[in-house]
Design an enzyme around this catalytic site. Structure first.
Site, mmCIF file in Angstrom:
data_model
loop_
_atom_site.group_PDB
_atom_site.id
_atom_site.type_symbol
_atom_site.label_atom_id
_atom_site.label_comp_id
_atom_site.label_asym_id
_atom_site.label_seq_id
_atom_site.Cartn_x
_atom_site.Cartn_y
_atom_site.Cartn_z
ATOM 1 N N LYS A 22 -1.236 -4.881 4.748
ATOM 2 C CA LYS A 22 -0.871 -4.894 3.822
ATOM 3 C C LYS A 22 0.998 -4.312 3.789
ATOM 4 C CE LYS A 22 -1.284 -3.727 -0.593
ATOM 5 N NZ LYS A 22 0.354 -3.654 -1.142
ATOM 6 N N ASN A 23 0.105 -3.248 3.309
ATOM 7 C CA ASN A 23 1.047 -2.048 4.192
ATOM 8 C C ASN A 23 2.130 -1.861 5.109
ATOM 9 O OD1 ASN A 23 0.342 -1.592 1.358
ATOM 10 N ND2 ASN A 23 -1.278 0.607 1.411
ATOM 11 N N CYS A 118 2.501 -0.755 -8.873
ATOM 12 C CA CYS A 118 1.136 -0.416 -9.745
ATOM 13 C C CYS A 118 1.291 0.313 -10.779
ATOM 14 C CB CYS A 118 0.139 -0.148 -8.738
ATOM 15 S SG CYS A 118 -0.588 -1.217 -7.741
ATOM 16 N N ARG A 123 5.354 8.057 -10.130
ATOM 17 C CA ARG A 123 5.585 7.581 -8.206
ATOM 18 C C ARG A 123 7.061 8.093 -7.860
ATOM 19 N NH1 ARG A 123 2.037 2.900 -6.636
ATOM 20 N NH2 ARG A 123 2.113 3.140 -4.855
ATOM 21 N N ASP A 308 -7.044 4.567 -2.049
ATOM 22 C CA ASP A 308 -6.445 2.927 -1.920
ATOM 23 C C ASP A 308 -7.702 2.199 -2.215
ATOM 24 O OD1 ASP A 308 -4.097 2.424 -1.976
ATOM 25 O OD2 ASP A 308 -3.465 1.667 -0.644
ATOM 26 N N ARG A 400 -1.977 -9.366 -4.594
ATOM 27 C CA ARG A 400 -0.811 -9.236 -4.568
ATOM 28 C C ARG A 400 -1.870 -8.279 -2.547
ATOM 29 N NH1 ARG A 400 1.312 -4.231 -7.342
ATOM 30 N NH2 ARG A 400 2.205 -3.898 -5.013
HETATM 31 C C1 UD1 Z 1 1.812 3.473 -0.065
HETATM 32 C C2 UD1 Z 1 0.502 2.901 -0.466
HETATM 33 C C3 UD1 Z 1 -0.230 2.751 -1.381
HETATM 34 C C4 UD1 Z 1 -0.961 4.154 -1.251
HETATM 35 C C5 UD1 Z 1 0.007 5.064 -0.636
HETATM 36 C C6 UD1 Z 1 -0.623 6.778 -0.274
HETATM 37 C C7 UD1 Z 1 2.558 1.382 1.134
HETATM 38 C C8 UD1 Z 1 3.202 0.266 0.198
HETATM 39 N N1 UD1 Z 1 1.720 1.693 -0.701
HETATM 40 O O1 UD1 Z 1 2.430 3.908 -0.861
HETATM 41 O O2 UD1 Z 1 -0.843 1.614 -1.353
HETATM 42 O O3 UD1 Z 1 -1.811 4.187 -2.483
HETATM 43 O O4 UD1 Z 1 1.199 5.005 0.540
HETATM 44 O O5 UD1 Z 1 -2.249 5.953 0.451
HETATM 45 O O6 UD1 Z 1 1.884 1.286 2.237
HETATM 46 N N2 UD1 Z 1 5.333 10.791 -4.547
HETATM 47 C C9 UD1 Z 1 6.251 11.506 -5.680
HETATM 48 N N3 UD1 Z 1 7.997 11.061 -4.847
HETATM 49 C C10 UD1 Z 1 7.844 10.675 -3.410
HETATM 50 C C11 UD1 Z 1 6.953 9.385 -2.816
HETATM 51 C C12 UD1 Z 1 6.292 9.962 -3.316
HETATM 52 O O7 UD1 Z 1 6.000 11.804 -5.338
HETATM 53 O O8 UD1 Z 1 9.723 9.938 -2.893
HETATM 54 C C13 UD1 Z 1 4.078 11.317 -4.887
HETATM 55 C C14 UD1 Z 1 3.438 9.490 -5.038
HETATM 56 O O9 UD1 Z 1 3.476 9.343 -6.542
HETATM 57 C C15 UD1 Z 1 1.857 9.963 -4.626
HETATM 58 C C16 UD1 Z 1 1.929 10.585 -3.969
HETATM 59 O O10 UD1 Z 1 3.547 11.164 -3.447
HETATM 60 O O11 UD1 Z 1 1.181 10.320 -5.760
HETATM 61 C C17 UD1 Z 1 1.920 9.597 -2.629
HETATM 62 O O12 UD1 Z 1 3.249 8.525 -2.673
HETATM 63 P P1 UD1 Z 1 3.051 7.984 -0.930
HETATM 64 O O13 UD1 Z 1 2.168 8.273 -0.076
HETATM 65 O O14 UD1 Z 1 5.229 8.166 -0.336
HETATM 66 O O15 UD1 Z 1 3.133 6.251 -1.370
HETATM 67 P P2 UD1 Z 1 3.391 4.775 -1.296
HETATM 68 O O16 UD1 Z 1 4.270 4.878 -0.228
HETATM 69 O O17 UD1 Z 1 4.001 4.510 -2.719
#
Ligand code: UD1
Length: 421
Positions: A22-23, A118, A123, A308, A400
């Protein structure tokens, strides 16, 4: 709204095919916006998040055809006529932010609603924005929307992420592919989904090196062409179903599974006493020795233990012998499954980012509620091992990210059915 009813009925035995990730698919789909030529993805998973991304891309003017029962997505972004990603679509899925980098890189402007997704913590998307700003984007936040523009095109830049973000690395990579000059991304995410995206971008003509390491170098090109690309195996679906034979004391082969996608997770299972064997067709997981041993788990970016899989691992540890500590370091509010597992008789205490789980002999079925995607499947796993009936509501979270859960588990002997309300 549908419910899922699971009745614990002993060891699962058989084979479960693992779908495309999915991701990975959710970041490969927006890559279509980078080129006027068609991009075709094979091995796509059949999930509601993929439908949401399809709706988002279609709202921008892209054509997305779902072929072969949804396993092939044929996309064309020849006629993009709208550069605004609307709140009504974006709020359903945080990955919608991934259209920002491609739109900005190809058209020089984009308007994208701030995402929802979620409910597992704040986030924010600040890292996505900082990386694009480093490439020359001018950004303004207005009425819940990110207004982004760049005059004269994005420019290659050196950018070091203050901490690892999967999504921000993906957005930056796609944008940098069409920027002028060289971009060096430091402290980049190393997840297999990043490697998959880069391999697809390279097929489209991008010049990228270092994927899978924490420094990725992108030499921008003027245009990208079309490509056909198979989506990498879903390591989270793989890890989830690896737990089904463990929690029930059975033996299941996960077809298409590879150890290098879930190495740290495998190490933890082996530490808990589980046997894992690589076969020609996948991974075979066996557990026949009663309760697993307690193990401590700390979630980390890849190659560490994936956040995850934390909820699913907690479900397993609820019936382990001894006390385990789970430390969640990626998201600040990711123990919402704990109160639901407690309703099933689990002994869990949560203090901040740490959950202490003391194994009980057996869980008992109960009505439970899905609170997010991975939490929902953790309750299905718990239900497979519990005595009596577990009724899971708010199944839309599950849909999802997991295709045909009932079909895949019942093929291995589980008593699981979906009942419309
Ligand atoms: C992706 C995955 C999700 C997984 C996560 C961590 C997808 C669609 N989703 O989510 O299933 O749980 O990686 O492996 O690929 N953060 C910030 N600022 C930002 C971006 C992130 O503070 O601009 C923080 C987030 O709140 C979180 C951490 O960084 O605490 C990691 O998030 P991130 O790796 O960006 O997760 P996603 O890409 O949203």
């Amino acid at each position: 709204m549908d419910k899922i009813v699971v009745t614990g009925n002993g060891p699962l035995k058989g084979q479960i095919p693992i779908a495309g990730a999915k991701n990975a698919c959710l970041t490969l789909m927006p890559a279509t916006l980078l080129s006027e030529e068609p991009l075709t993805l094979t091995n796509a998973p059949r999930l509601s998040d993929i439908k949401t991304m399809t709706t988002l891309l279609a709202s921008l003017g892209a054509e997305v055809s779902s072929l072969q029962d949804g396993q092939v997505l044929a996309m064309s972004s020849h006629d993009i006529n709208n550069h605004t990603a609307d709140y009504d679509i974006v709020r359903k899925m945080r990955a919608s932010i991934l259209v920002l980098g491609p739109l900005l890189a190809r058209y020089g402007h984009a308007v994208v609603s701030l995402p929802g997704g979620c409910a597992i913590g704040a986030r924010p998307v600040d890292l996505h924005l900082k990386a694009l700003e480093a490439m020359g984007a001018e950004l303004e936040l207005k009425d819940g929307y990110i207004h982004a523009k760049v005059s004269g095109g994005l420019k290659g830049a050196q950018f070091e992420f203050p901490f690892v973000s999967v999504g921000a690395t993906e957005n930056a990579l796609m944008a940098a592919s069409l920027a002028k000059g060289t971009t060096v991304l430091k402290n980049a995410a190393r997840e297999p989904e990043i490697v998959d995206l880069v391999e697809c971008l390279i097929k489209m003509g991008a010049q990228i090196e270092g994927q899978g390491s924490s420094t990725i170098t992108v030499q921008g090109v003027d245009r990208l062409n079309g490509a056909t690309h198979p989506v990498v195996t879903d390591r989270i679906e793989l890890g989830t179903y690896m737990l089904a034979p463990v929690i029930t004391g059975g033996e299941v082969e996960l077809l298409g599974g590879r150890r290098n996608l879930v190495d740290t997770f495998c190490d933890k299972l082996e530490e808990a006493g589980v046997s894992i064997e690589e076969t020609k067709t996948g991974l075979k997981v066996k557990h026949a020795n009663g309760r697993v041993k307690a193990v401590d788990v700390t979630t980390e970016p890849f190659p560490g233990f994936p956040t995850d899989l934390q909820a699913q691992m907690m479900a397993l540890l609820c019936t382990s012998e001894g006390t385990s500590e789970l430390h969640e370091t990626i998201f600040e509010n990711r123990f919402m499954h704990a109160p639901e597992l407690i309703r099933m008789g689990a002994d869990i205490e949560v203090h901040g980012g740490t959950a202490t789980v003391t194994g009980v002999q057996r869980l008992k079925g109960a009505p439970v509620m899905a609170t997010d995607l991975r939490a929902s499947v953790s309750m299905i796993l718990a239900g497979l091992a519990a005595e009596g009936e577990t009724v899971l509501s708010r199944v839309y979270h599950l849909d999802r990210g997991y295709e045909r859960v009932e079909e895949k588990l019942s093929a291995c002997g589980a008593m699981i059915e979906r009942v419309p309300e």
